[in-house]
Write a protein that holds these residues in place. Structure first.
Motif, PDB file in Angstrom:
ATOM      1  N   VAL A 394       0.838  -1.198   0.000  1.00 34.09           N
ATOM      2  CA  VAL A 394       0.000   0.000   0.000  1.00 34.09           C
ATOM      3  C   VAL A 394       0.877   1.254   0.000  1.00 34.09           C
ATOM      4  CG1 VAL A 394      -1.672   1.342   1.340  1.00 34.09           C
ATOM      5  CG2 VAL A 394      -1.963  -1.130   1.092  1.00 34.09           C
ATOM      6  N   ALA A 395       1.935   1.252   0.816  1.00 32.64           N
ATOM      7  CA  ALA A 395       2.836   2.404   0.861  1.00 32.64           C
ATOM      8  C   ALA A 395       3.502   2.624  -0.490  1.00 32.64           C
ATOM      9  CB  ALA A 395       3.885   2.199   1.946  1.00 32.64           C
ATOM     10  N   SER A 396       3.983   1.546  -1.119  1.00 38.31           N
ATOM     11  CA  SER A 396       4.635   1.663  -2.420  1.00 38.31           C
ATOM     12  C   SER A 396       3.676   2.211  -3.469  1.00 38.31           C
ATOM     13  CB  SER A 396       5.187   0.304  -2.858  1.00 38.31           C
ATOM     14  OG  SER A 396       5.768   0.394  -4.138  1.00 38.31           O
ATOM     15  N   TYR A 397       2.442   1.728  -3.448  1.00 38.81           N
ATOM     16  CA  TYR A 397       1.444   2.197  -4.411  1.00 38.81           C
ATOM     17  C   TYR A 397       1.180   3.686  -4.243  1.00 38.81           C
ATOM     18  CZ  TYR A 397      -3.079   2.856  -6.681  1.00 38.81           C
ATOM     19  OH  TYR A 397      -4.099   3.331  -7.457  1.00 38.81           O
ATOM     20  N   PHE A 398       0.932   4.122  -3.017  1.00 36.65           N
ATOM     21  CA  PHE A 398       0.582   5.522  -2.796  1.00 36.65           C
ATOM     22  C   PHE A 398       1.778   6.441  -3.019  1.00 36.65           C
ATOM     23  CE2 PHE A 398      -0.065   9.363  -0.345  1.00 36.65           C
ATOM     24  CZ  PHE A 398      -1.379   9.689  -0.637  1.00 36.65           C
ATOM     25  N   LEU A 399       2.945   6.036  -2.558  1.00 34.86           N
ATOM     26  CA  LEU A 399       4.112   6.919  -2.598  1.00 34.86           C
ATOM     27  C   LEU A 399       4.768   6.994  -3.971  1.00 34.86           C
ATOM     28  CD1 LEU A 399       5.744   5.848   0.785  1.00 34.86           C
ATOM     29  CD2 LEU A 399       4.558   8.007   0.332  1.00 34.86           C
ATOM     30  N   HIS A 400       4.708   5.904  -4.729  1.00 33.05           N
ATOM     31  CA  HIS A 400       5.522   5.843  -5.955  1.00 33.05           C
ATOM     32  C   HIS A 400       4.753   5.556  -7.234  1.00 33.05           C
ATOM     33  CE1 HIS A 400       8.773   5.999  -3.155  1.00 33.05           C
ATOM     34  NE2 HIS A 400       8.536   4.809  -2.667  1.00 33.05           N
ATOM     35  N   GLU A 401       3.554   4.975  -7.139  1.00 35.36           N
ATOM     36  CA  GLU A 401       2.877   4.524  -8.354  1.00 35.36           C
ATOM     37  C   GLU A 401       1.787   5.459  -8.825  1.00 35.36           C
ATOM     38  OE1 GLU A 401       1.688   0.398  -8.164  1.00 35.36           O
ATOM     39  OE2 GLU A 401       3.346  -0.083  -6.823  1.00 35.36           O
ATOM     40  N   LEU A 402       1.146   6.185  -7.938  1.00 33.92           N
ATOM     41  CA  LEU A 402       0.095   7.099  -8.363  1.00 33.92           C
ATOM     42  C   LEU A 402       0.692   8.199  -9.223  1.00 33.92           C
ATOM     43  CD1 LEU A 402      -2.075   7.468  -5.145  1.00 33.92           C
ATOM     44  CD2 LEU A 402      -2.386   5.921  -7.059  1.00 33.92           C
TER      45      LEU A 402
END
Length: 408
Positions: A394-402
């Protein structure tokens, strides 16, 4: 009861907010981070003619004023000098430095673009820059800068202290060292707001390398401005010494920007998402946890402010929300709130229970519990905390993928 309460959506808590203003002083340990930056008068960048008029004596022709203005903005072939730009002197104009050696430059005002070329042994402190800083063909220079973009080319043995959204760019550089922006003074929050830099969006440890063949050396957490600028042969004058009575800085000034480690946490970690309207509360928590300053074992890995969440982002972060239906009751209210934006996410080292203790329990919804029978009503709450196995993804998605939002 937690250490402080978040503010609910305006339509849900107007009466409570009015009542809260009448309460006495709080003993909340996060209260020191609760200040907001409000300017008495809106700031407006002067026109080029207005700016140039500052250099006119009233008796000479415009060409003479323009010559003095260019000499003020462009420094070339200086040696062993100290040059200071005080607040209000630049007003978001470009500045260039070329061919300088063993100089100290303090840019304490907003600038639009900085160019540094062919400098040796120089030190630069650069307050928030609305545009980019370009550093080319420099050797043994130290640069502390907050900017929208940072690019280095053909540089050797340079030390950086950065605040920059996204990734910086290195081209054919060697011996680069980098630290997280760790500077505070009373005017800094206002300068960040004028530069349209969110205090949450610092990717200081992230680089695109072209031809470098060696990653930058990451300096230890808590590296200070004095550490970055230190030279045995020439002491570094601190900001309040260079501009006494104008820049108030030092150990007694609270942090204005979160300190982040940027490293993958090896201990317990959690991810915290603050609903729209709670940016102030997010900054309270982030600043409290920065560098372990809160004394409760929490530290900040990374954080980000994102423009708004649409249906695809909501479905990824809250898959269970669909079971409440898109257009009915609490689910619709929560979706509408997320779409107003912005939202703030914090990736923290430390257990979710410690973070929850900082917040009012009624405002918090814990997600990702390891118990498979657990089900959270995510239409409740203002702050969402992921723990367990889901935290990293979840952290990777929000911080880097959006890809859309405040950072484009």
């Amino acid at each position: 009861m937690g250490c402080f309460e978040t503010k609910e959506a305006p339509e849900e808590k107007k009466d409570k907010e009015k009542g809260a203003k009448k309460k006495g002083a709080s003993k909340d340990p996060l209260e020191k981070w609760s200040y907001e930056t409000v300017e008495e008068k809106p700031w407006k960048m002067p026109s080029k003619d207005e700016f140039m008029s500052r250099f006119s004596t009233g008796e000479d022709d415009p060409a003479a004023a323009r010559k003095r203005m260019l000499a003020f903005l462009n420094t070339k072939d200086a040696k062993n000098e100290t040059k200071v730009y005080l607040p209000g002197e630049l007003d978001n104009f470009d500045v260039t430095f070329e061919g300088c050696e063993n100089c100290d430059f303090y840019i304490l005002d907003l600038s639009s673009q900085i160019q540094v070329d062919d400098c040796i042994g120089c030190r630069f402190f650069i307050a928030p820059c609305t545009g980019s800083i370009f550093i080319r063909n420099c050797t043994n220079c130290s640069v502390a800068v907050a900017a929208s973009q940072v690019r280095l080319r053909d540089c050797k043995d340079c030390v950086l202290m950065l605040f920059v959204p996204g990734r910086s760019v290195l081209e054919e550089c060697r011996g680069t060292s980098v630290a997280c922006w760790n500077v505070s003074y009373f005017q800094l929050r206002v300068q960040f707001a004028r530069a349209r830099l969110s205090i949450f969006d610092n990717g200081w440890w992230r680089f695109n390398d072209f031809g470098t063949n060696s990653a930058p050396r990451i300096l230890p957490a808590g590296t200070s401005l004095e550490d970055v600028m230190r030279k045995e042969e020439k002491p570094w004058k601190q900001l309040h010494e260079i501009a006494p009575g104008i820049i108030n800085a030092g150990a007694d000034v609270d942090l204005a920007v979160p300190l982040t480690s940027g490293s993958t946490p090896s201990a317990d970690a959690c991810f915290v998402l603050f609903s729209p309207g709670l940016s102030l509360q997010a900054s309270q928590v982030a600043l409290h946890c920065s560098g372990g300053k809160g004394g409760d074992g929490l530290d900040v890995v990374a954080c980000r402010e994102f423009g708004r969440l649409g249906d695809p982002e909501i479905a990824r972060l809250f898959p269970d929300l669909t079971k409440f239906g898109k257009d009915t009751g609490k689910a619709k209210t929560r979706r509408d709130l997320f779409m107003k934006g912005p939202v703030v996410g914090l990736h923290l080292v430390g257990p979710a229970s410690t973070v929850q203790a900082l917040l009012a329990p009624s405002d918090v919804c814990i997600l990702g519990k390891p118990d498979p029978s657990f089900s959270a009503d995510i239409t409740h709450g203002q702050v969402y905390i992921w723990e367990g196995s889901e935290t990293a993804s979840v952290a990777s998605y929000f911080l880097h993928e959006l890809r859309h939002g405040l950072d484009g």
